[in-house]
Design a protein around this motif. Structure first.
Motif, PDB file in Angstrom:
ATOM      1  N   ALA A  31      47.894  26.751  41.337  1.00  0.00           N
ATOM      2  CA  ALA A  31      47.757  26.172  40.001  1.00  0.00           C
ATOM      3  C   ALA A  31      48.910  26.667  39.143  1.00  0.00           C
ATOM      4  CB  ALA A  31      46.427  26.570  39.374  1.00  0.00           C
ATOM      5  N   GLY A  32      49.558  25.755  38.424  1.00  0.00           N
ATOM      6  CA  GLY A  32      50.658  26.124  37.545  1.00  0.00           C
ATOM      7  C   GLY A  32      50.150  26.475  36.161  1.00  0.00           C
ATOM      8  N   LEU A  33      50.756  27.480  35.548  1.00  0.00           N
ATOM      9  CA  LEU A  33      50.351  27.950  34.223  1.00  0.00           C
ATOM     10  C   LEU A  33      51.570  27.991  33.307  1.00  0.00           C
ATOM     11  CD1 LEU A  33      48.332  31.125  35.328  1.00  0.00           C
ATOM     12  CD2 LEU A  33      47.361  28.873  34.817  1.00  0.00           C
ATOM     13  N   VAL A  34      51.404  27.506  32.094  1.00  0.00           N
ATOM     14  CA  VAL A  34      52.449  27.643  31.079  1.00  0.00           C
ATOM     15  C   VAL A  34      51.782  27.963  29.746  1.00  0.00           C
ATOM     16  CG1 VAL A  34      54.272  26.521  29.758  1.00  0.00           C
ATOM     17  CG2 VAL A  34      54.079  26.075  32.207  1.00  0.00           C
ATOM     18  N   VAL A  35      52.243  29.010  29.100  1.00  0.00           N
ATOM     19  CA  VAL A  35      51.844  29.295  27.726  1.00  0.00           C
ATOM     20  C   VAL A  35      52.980  28.816  26.837  1.00  0.00           C
ATOM     21  CG1 VAL A  35      51.270  31.060  26.045  1.00  0.00           C
ATOM     22  CG2 VAL A  35      50.446  31.272  28.387  1.00  0.00           C
ATOM     23  N   ALA A  36      52.699  27.773  26.049  1.00  0.00           N
ATOM     24  CA  ALA A  36      53.727  27.170  25.210  1.00  0.00           C
ATOM     25  C   ALA A  36      53.971  28.012  23.966  1.00  0.00           C
ATOM     26  CB  ALA A  36      53.310  25.756  24.818  1.00  0.00           C
ATOM     27  N   PRO A  37      55.164  27.897  23.392  1.00  0.00           N
ATOM     28  CA  PRO A  37      55.446  28.650  22.153  1.00  0.00           C
ATOM     29  C   PRO A  37      54.531  28.205  21.027  1.00  0.00           C
ATOM     30  CG  PRO A  37      57.460  27.708  23.096  1.00  0.00           C
ATOM     31  CD  PRO A  37      56.308  27.089  23.824  1.00  0.00           C
ATOM     32  N   LYS A  38      54.255  29.118  20.097  1.00  0.00           N
ATOM     33  CA  LYS A  38      53.490  28.715  18.920  1.00  0.00           C
ATOM     34  C   LYS A  38      54.325  27.715  18.118  1.00  0.00           C
ATOM     35  CE  LYS A  38      54.995  32.581  16.001  1.00  0.00           C
ATOM     36  NZ  LYS A  38      54.560  33.702  15.164  1.00  0.00           N
ATOM     37  N   ARG A  39      53.662  26.800  17.482  1.00  0.00           N
ATOM     38  CA  ARG A  39      54.355  25.740  16.766  1.00  0.00           C
ATOM     39  C   ARG A  39      55.119  26.319  15.570  1.00  0.00           C
ATOM     40  NH1 ARG A  39      53.017  21.968  14.334  1.00  0.00           N
ATOM     41  NH2 ARG A  39      54.089  20.225  15.285  1.00  0.00           N
ATOM     42  N   GLU A  40      56.364  25.898  15.439  1.00  0.00           N
ATOM     43  CA  GLU A  40      57.171  26.294  14.292  1.00  0.00           C
ATOM     44  C   GLU A  40      57.744  25.048  13.619  1.00  0.00           C
ATOM     45  OE1 GLU A  40      57.559  28.962  12.784  1.00  0.00           O
ATOM     46  OE2 GLU A  40      56.730  30.471  14.124  1.00  0.00           O
ATOM     47  N   ALA A  41      56.977  23.953  13.639  1.00  0.00           N
ATOM     48  CA  ALA A  41      57.442  22.719  13.008  1.00  0.00           C
ATOM     49  C   ALA A  41      57.613  22.928  11.504  1.00  0.00           C
ATOM     50  CB  ALA A  41      56.452  21.585  13.278  1.00  0.00           C
ATOM     51  N   ARG A  42      58.551  22.200  10.948  1.00  0.00           N
ATOM     52  CA  ARG A  42      58.789  22.290   9.510  1.00  0.00           C
ATOM     53  C   ARG A  42      57.691  21.562   8.732  1.00  0.00           C
ATOM     54  NH1 ARG A  42      62.373  26.357   9.165  1.00  0.00           N
ATOM     55  NH2 ARG A  42      63.899  26.166  10.848  1.00  0.00           N
ATOM     56  N   LEU A  43      57.361  22.113   7.586  1.00  0.00           N
ATOM     57  CA  LEU A  43      56.309  21.511   6.780  1.00  0.00           C
ATOM     58  C   LEU A  43      56.876  20.494   5.792  1.00  0.00           C
ATOM     59  CD1 LEU A  43      55.205  24.890   6.933  1.00  0.00           C
ATOM     60  CD2 LEU A  43      53.249  23.415   6.495  1.00  0.00           C
ATOM     61  N   LYS A  44      56.106  19.459   5.549  1.00  0.00           N
ATOM     62  CA  LYS A  44      56.507  18.408   4.630  1.00  0.00           C
ATOM     63  C   LYS A  44      55.712  18.456   3.329  1.00  0.00           C
ATOM     64  CE  LYS A  44      57.063  13.381   4.337  1.00  0.00           C
ATOM     65  NZ  LYS A  44      56.913  12.094   5.074  1.00  0.00           N
ATOM     66  N   GLN A  45      54.401  18.667   3.455  1.00  0.00           N
ATOM     67  CA  GLN A  45      53.565  18.620   2.257  1.00  0.00           C
ATOM     68  C   GLN A  45      52.248  19.348   2.490  1.00  0.00           C
ATOM     69  OE1 GLN A  45      52.752  14.637   0.998  1.00  0.00           O
ATOM     70  NE2 GLN A  45      51.925  15.238  -0.992  1.00  0.00           N
ATOM     71  N   LEU A  46      51.705  19.932   1.437  1.00  0.00           N
ATOM     72  CA  LEU A  46      50.399  20.564   1.483  1.00  0.00           C
ATOM     73  C   LEU A  46      49.629  20.158   0.234  1.00  0.00           C
ATOM     74  CD1 LEU A  46      49.447  24.134   2.575  1.00  0.00           C
ATOM     75  CD2 LEU A  46      48.604  23.261   0.390  1.00  0.00           C
TER      76      LEU A  46
END
Length: 362
Positions: A137-152
């Motif tokens: 079984a293959g395992l990958v832990v992806a990076p935490k998201r660092e997407a830029r924010l547009k609006q809150l």
């Protein structure tokens, strides 16, 4: 390749050359066949300087190795199998790691290069590729998201409850409920939204979060008490961290569970695979296990009960971290399978894939 601290080298000093050769050949045969190895099987190969040993001589050596805790004799079989301690000694001190073939390298590269797919999709393909090549079984832990924010935005939904709506530049929208005072005026929510948007837009949440908290701590923020309370609540509930243990949220990608059923030879093997499936569903603990590999310099190997997670299923995990352009470790990848997996082949496979993924995310 493993950075585990073990008693392997000390135990190795207790073995003479004949014992080392018998032990190495027995483990290699076990990893190939998956079953107990008998003295007659080993007697057919040249073990010591090309000379064959009699079954009786081999049985004596095997008995000594069993006394050292390196071998065990399952059921009533006359054959022996390496224990977890034996496998650890073999991996740490005797394993001759191979190299990938040109076809294997090209196969991995073709899955990861020359494509415009998103990083998350590429990492899912990495997990599938590792699974296919290793038959585990293959395992990958992806990076935490660092997407830029547009609006809150803060939207009141009920007395004492406000919906925080976060919109990212890549189009992703996340909603979180936060607790606010029952008498919170709409003007405070609007002011909190305006204040955060002025600092969040076009930046990662982590970067903006540090600035906002520094401003509030230094009382540089021109906010009234209620507005500051909303801002703090918004930062606390959505900060890119897990609310339970405070660790960075990670995405776990597992592919190829079906491969683990291919070599099932008996009911006890099926039971071990079932337990392994259960372990793979325990994603929080598995993420913690893989996060441990982030401290490794290269490939790290966990065998059986060396990890609490896989103590019952008798499984091995071979993992390696990968880094971004700043050489910061951002994720982990590897495979999980039976303890008798082909370490010599899988180790360089995981290592090479980690280096390619480093290029991908840099």
């Amino acid at each position: 390749m493993s950075d585990f601290t073990s008693d392997g080298p000390n135990t190795l000093l207790e073995l003479n050359q004949r014992s080392r050769d018998v032990f190495r050949q027995l483990v290699e045969t076990y990893l190939e066949t998956g079953g107990p190895v008998g003295s007659r099987t080993l007697s057919k190969t040249g073990l010591v300087n090309g000379a064959s040993l009699s079954p009786a001589s081999i049985r004596n050596v095997m008995a000594d190795l069993e006394d050292l805790g390196l071998l065990s004799s399952p059921h009533t079989s006359a054959g022996r199998m390496p224990t977890e301690a034996g496998l650890r000694l073999f991996v740490d001190a005797l394993l001759q790691v191979g190299d990938l073939s040109d076809d294997e390298r090209a196969g991995i590269e073709s899955q990861l290069t020359g494509s415009n797919q998103a990083v998350d999709d590429a990492l899912a393909q990495v997990s599938q590729t590792l699974s296919g090549l290793s038959h585990c079984a293959g395992l990958v832990v992806a990076p935490k998201r660092e997407a830029r924010l547009k609006q809150l935005e803060f939207v009141p939904v009920a007395p004492g409850q406000t919906l925080a709506v976060i919109v990212f530049e890549d189009g992703l929208v996340e909603n979180r409920i936060i607790d606010t005072p029952v008498d919170m005026p709409a003007s405070s929510l609007t002011m909190a939204s305006n204040y955060l948007n002025a600092r969040l837009k076009g930046r990662s949440f982590g970067d903006a979060q540090r600035q906002v908290r520094q401003e509030i701590s230094a009382r540089k923020a021109e906010l009234d008490a209620l507005t500051a309370q909303v801002v703090e609540a918004g930062l606390a509930v959505w900060s890119g961290t897990d609310s339970v243990n405070g660790t960075a949220e990670r995405s776990l990608i597992v592919r190829g569970r079906g491969n683990l059923l291919e070599d099932v030879q008996a009911l006890e093997d099926l039971e071990r695979v079932r337990k392994l499936f259960d372990d793979l569903e325990t994603k929080e603990e598995l993420l913690q296990l893989l996060t441990m590999a982030e401290d490794a310099d290269g490939v790290r190997i966990f065998i059986g009960s060396e990890t609490k997670l896989f103590s019952l299923s008798g499984s091995s995990v071979i993992v390696s971290p990968y880094t971004n352009a700043d050489n910061d470790i951002v994720g982990v990848l590897g495979v999980v399978g039976p303890t008798r997996l082909n370490y010599a082949r899988v180790i360089p496979m995981v290592d090479y894939t980690a280096r390619l993924v480093t290029q991908l995310v840099s």
